[in-house]
Design an enzyme around this catalytic site. Structure first.
Site, short mmCIF file in Angstrom:
data_model
loop_
_atom_site.label_atom_id
_atom_site.label_comp_id
_atom_site.label_asym_id
_atom_site.label_seq_id
_atom_site.Cartn_x
_atom_site.Cartn_y
_atom_site.Cartn_z
N ASP A 512 83.54 22.70 107.50
CA ASP A 512 83.09 22.75 108.88
C ASP A 512 81.71 23.40 108.96
O ASP A 512 81.30 24.15 108.06
CB ASP A 512 84.09 23.50 109.77
CG ASP A 512 84.24 24.97 109.40
OD1 ASP A 512 84.29 25.26 108.19
OD2 ASP A 512 84.32 25.82 110.31
N GLU A 575 86.34 27.77 108.92
CA GLU A 575 85.75 29.04 108.52
C GLU A 575 84.78 29.56 109.57
O GLU A 575 84.71 30.76 109.84
CB GLU A 575 85.02 28.88 107.18
CG GLU A 575 84.58 30.19 106.53
CD GLU A 575 83.19 30.65 106.94
OE1 GLU A 575 82.83 31.80 106.63
OE2 GLU A 575 82.46 29.85 107.58
#
Length: 870
Positions: A512, A575
């Site tokens: 991400d 994250e």
């Protein structure tokens, strides 16, 4: 629109193509060439180009020749000496030479190994040569040909007897400098230097001295003699030339020639193309083609076919064997064709409107695209040093050199058969190496975890990565996390079985990325763009680039049967939003991950631009929300001001109790557990202080001391100056360090806020929540895994890595270390200026490539560790 062939009286035909604004291939399903990288300065036109397996050479309106590293795409050096624009470049591969022709009326010869000057060639001076527009090198005869502004064709040989004869003719036994004559029209003439001192020795052999390297860097001067000149070779400037080797006998004219011949093809402003037969003593004109469509500005030859780009947008296709005009391709009417390049059967035409067209051997246009924002002035096709991949390099007056990955159309068509199922394939490798190609695909998926609108993009990024790891040789799968959460990608590269149990290393990363609003970006953040040695795009350094570097390192070792460990990829997709659900997912699927001996991550940057680092420490963090409410709606300050107890005053007073007058955190016992700095750490900070020019105390406060931050204060209501907000919310975080206990510190923050508020006896209500936490992490500098990583960095970069800590937090690392009972290692790949989380995020191609090499070295060292290790 199909191409139309129109008969011509001469037996040739004309090919008409659609308007060049078409952005997709016209008569082909083959993909457009992919832009690999952009180089240069937008303020300088690129007039000439040349390349070998390791370097790209560019000449322009400036007087220097830029030398770019072809692998790193960074400026390596500049070749200085000319006093005019660099109009032409030519490469003598077998001699390791680069020729440069200039508006200063000289040709200079440079070593492509040392980048030092070897010779200076001055054209014959009787009539003044003017600007030197074109060059061609004959490798068989060791002769350079020069096309001049004054319409003359000149040459100089570099065989031993030619050089010895040149010394005898030029200098004899005297020491005078030849007389310089200025042409009545052309004002460009050579600027003489003193006669090289080495030439003053008696019985001196110039050729033998050069062969021994004596003249490298000494500017050996050669004046072309009158015998090496054809005056009025054309009735116009000689803009272009190419060498045409003929290696077969053929029919007609070729049947009368020896089996091996070389011909020089020249094009001129007089609208003609001329063919000259090359021999050691000179040139003989064999044929002249009248193109009749403006000046001939560019020429390229393949086999017995000559392509001539003309001033009016035509490309004349000439057959040397039959000496006929085969066809006239109209690229675009009245748009000059300023450069031509050819690769096998594909012709690339470069036009003054910035467009490039690709043509097949049957003269069909198979691709058309806008390559530059300006006039395309130069181009060259070059192969990689391993001769496995090819690129088209183009230069324009927009100041940029662009490198395009190309393959012959036949190979392109073959690769299309597998396009839907293949993400990383051998055909892709011919368009640039696997790592950068795969990274460009990975970045193109906008996996922004903080935006619900990109939730599906996050899932697609996970799917793509799983398939990519599979194709690189791993066994991969997706693991679910929380409901509606992004999946984990689990992939394992299985090493070769040996006598001992294999070590198992877990590589952690995240697919991400943070959002990338277009403001501030020079290019689309989700299209990887290469400029001057850097790749730009969201996620290239945080964290998609490092993921692909590690994956490709494992794949290369696996392909070479040199992978002696199991490398387990564990890549999450949240994250950037706190790794919600990560811990629960690991506990649920731990049996699929298996035993782990060491953990590796690469999720940060160096402390400087040029010195490699290893990160051995991270601070922890406690994020909290503090809210004070009155229990009533927002009020009007003109009505209730002074009568109602305002939540804002309570919040200001409460936050003020968190820090003392010296700027220290005022929570009771907050500093008691903090580990004191050792002498070894002080020495590390001294080293880092010298490198960064930052005081060690400042670095220490950022990395190894705790801190408190108030990030935001928000209010209810319309936020205007007449409203008393009924609710005030603050975001507060604590950064913690060894040996502070995470839960104890979090609870101490809550207790301090509640206790202080209660003592104020405010009628308002307080709520405090702990939103998310991450523990601190400190690596073991004395452990075998750390020493192996340190050795790998040293062996690759040939320097000792700097040992650094960071003030940020990565929640997953201390957790994984505790969960699997093994040490974690943190290898940053990016530089301090990579702009992670900011516009124009980037990563150096050199860092990415050498980071991959570091990983390969580390995994190879780890092969010697026997599981289990700790």
């Amino acid at each position: 629109m199909a191409n139309v062939s129109l008969p011509r009286a001469s037996g040739a035909s004309t090919t008409v193509v659609p308007h060049p604004s078409v952005s997709r291939p016209i008569n082909s399903t083959a993909p457009l060439p992919r832009l690999l990288h952009s180089l240069g300065d937008e303020n300088k036109s690129v007039l000439s180009l040349m390349a070998n397996g390791d370097h790209i050479f560019t000449g322009g309106q400036g007087q220097d020749i830029a030398v770019w590293d072809r692998h790193k795409f960074t400026l390596k050096t500049s070749l200085r000496g000319h006093t005019g624009s660099i109009l032409a470049l030519e490469h003598a591969e077998e001699k390791g030479w680069l020729f440069s022709a200039s508006g200063d009326s000289t040709v200079r010869v440079w070593s492509t190994v040392t980048f030092l000057p070897v010779y200076i060639l001055n054209p014959y001076l009787e009539t003044g040569a003017g600007d030197l527009f074109s060059l061609a090198w004959n490798p068989a005869m060791q002769i350079i040909y020069i096309g001049c502004q004054n319409t003359s064709l000149q040459w100089q040989g570099f065989c031993k007897f030619q050089l010895d004869r040149h010394v005898e003719e030029q200098w004899g036994s005297g020491t005078s400098t030849p007389t310089r004559k200025v042409h009545k029209f052309f004002d460009s003439y050579p600027q003489y230097t003193h006669r090289p001192a080495d030439l003053q020795a008696n019985n001196f052999s110039l050729s033998s001295s050069i062969s021994q390297g004596a003249f490298v860097g000494t500017n050996a001067l050669i004046n072309i003699s009158a015998a090496n000149v054809i005056d009025s070779a054309h009735f116009g400037y000689i803009y272009c030339m190419a060498l045409l080797p003929s290696t077969r006998e053929g029919t007609g004219y070729l049947a009368q020639q020896p089996a091996q011949n070389y011909y020089l093809v020249t094009g001129s402003g007089d609208e003609t193309v001329k063919i000259w037969h090359c021999n050691p003593s000179g040139l003989n004109m064999m044929h002249s083609f009248d193109c009749q469509h403006g000046a001939v500005l560019s020429i390229v030859a393949s086999g017995e076919t000559i392509y001539a780009g003309c001033q009016d947008g035509h490309v004349k296709v000439l057959d040397f064997e039959t000496r006929t005009l085969v066809r006239s391709i109209i690229v675009q009417e009245n748009v000059d064709v300023l450069s031509l390049s050819i690769m096998q059967s594909d012709l690339y035409t470069c036009s003054a409107n910035g467009h490039i067209h690709r043509w097949s051997s049957s003269f069909d246009c198979t691709a058309s695209w806008e390559a530059h924002d300006g006039i395309v002035l130069s181009s060259v096709v070059s192969c990689s040093s391993d001769r496995k991949s090819f690129c088209l390099i183009t230069g324009a007056n927009d100041g940029f050199v662009k490198v395009w990955a190309i393959t012959p159309e036949a190979e392109d068509n073959l690769s299309q058969l597998h396009e839907t199922s293949v993400l990383i394939s051998d055909s892709d490798v011919t368009q640039g190496d696997t790592m950068t190609y795969a990274l460009s695909k990975f970045v193109s998926i906008p996996s922004v975890s903080s935006d619900p609108n990109h939730r599906e993009d996050c899932r697609q990024a996970a799917i793509w990565l799983k398939k990519g790891l599979n194709q690189l040789g791993a066994q991969s799968t997706l693991l679910p996390t929380r409901e509606a959460g992004s999946p984990l990608v689990l992939g394992t590269f299985h090493g070769t079985e040996g006598k001992h149990p294999k070590p198992r290393i877990l590589f952690y990363g995240h697919y991400d990325v943070i959002s990338a609003p277009p403001d501030g970006w020079d290019t689309d953040p989700f299209i990887v763009t290469g400029r001057n040695g850097y790749l730009y795009g969201r996620g290239v350094t945080d964290n998609k680039g490092p993921i692909m570097a590690v994956a490709c390192a494992a794949a290369e070792l696996l392909q070479d049967r040199a992978l002696g460990i199991d490398l387990v990829f564990l890549i999450e997709g949240e994250e950037e939003t706190g790794s919600v659900g990560f811990v629960d997912a690991i506990k649920e699927h731990k049996h699929l991950i298996g035993n782990i001996d060491a953990i590796l991550l690469s999720n940060s940057t160096w402390i400087s631009e040029h010195h490699p680092c290893i990160t051995y420490g991270l601070r922890g963090v406690v994020h909290s929300t503090v809210e004070i409410t009155s229990g009533v709606p927002d009020l009007h300050s003109g009505v209730e001001g002074g009568a109602a107890p305002e939540p804002m005053f309570d919040m200001i007073r409460l936050l003020g109790t968190l820090m003392d007058d010296e700027g220290k955190v005022a929570i009771p016992n907050f500093y008691n557990p903090v580990r004191h700095q050792t002498e070894a750490e002080k020495q590390l900070y001294d080293i880092l202080s010298n490198v960064t020019q930052t005081p060690g105390s400042v670095l220490s406060s950022r990395w190894s001391e705790p801190s408190l931050t108030v990030h935001d204060i928000d209010v209810s209501g319309p936020r205007n100056s007449t409203v008393i907000p009924g609710k005030v919310t603050a975001k507060v975080s604590l950064r913690i360090v060894p040996d502070q206990d995470l839960q104890t510190i979090a609870q101490s923050l809550v207790n301090h806020l509640r206790g202080t508020f209660d003592r104020s006896q405010s009628p308002n209500q307080l709520s405090v929540s702990i939103d998310r936490t991450a523990d601190w992490w400190l690596g073991n500098l004395d452990g075998p895994w750390f020493k192996a990583l340190k050795a790998a960095v040293h062996d690759e970069w040939n320097v000792e890595p700097l040992l650094i800590r960071e003030g940020g937090s990565i929640p997953s690392i201390p957790y994984l270390e505790k969960e699997f009972g093994c040490p974690a290692l943190h290898l940053p790949l990016g530089q301090s200026t990579d702009q992670a989380h900011l516009p124009n995020e980037r990563i150096s191609l050199d860092n990415l490539s050498r980071g991959k090499s570091v990983i390969k070295r580390f995994l190879s060292i780890a092969t010697n560790f026997h599981a289990p290790t700790g």
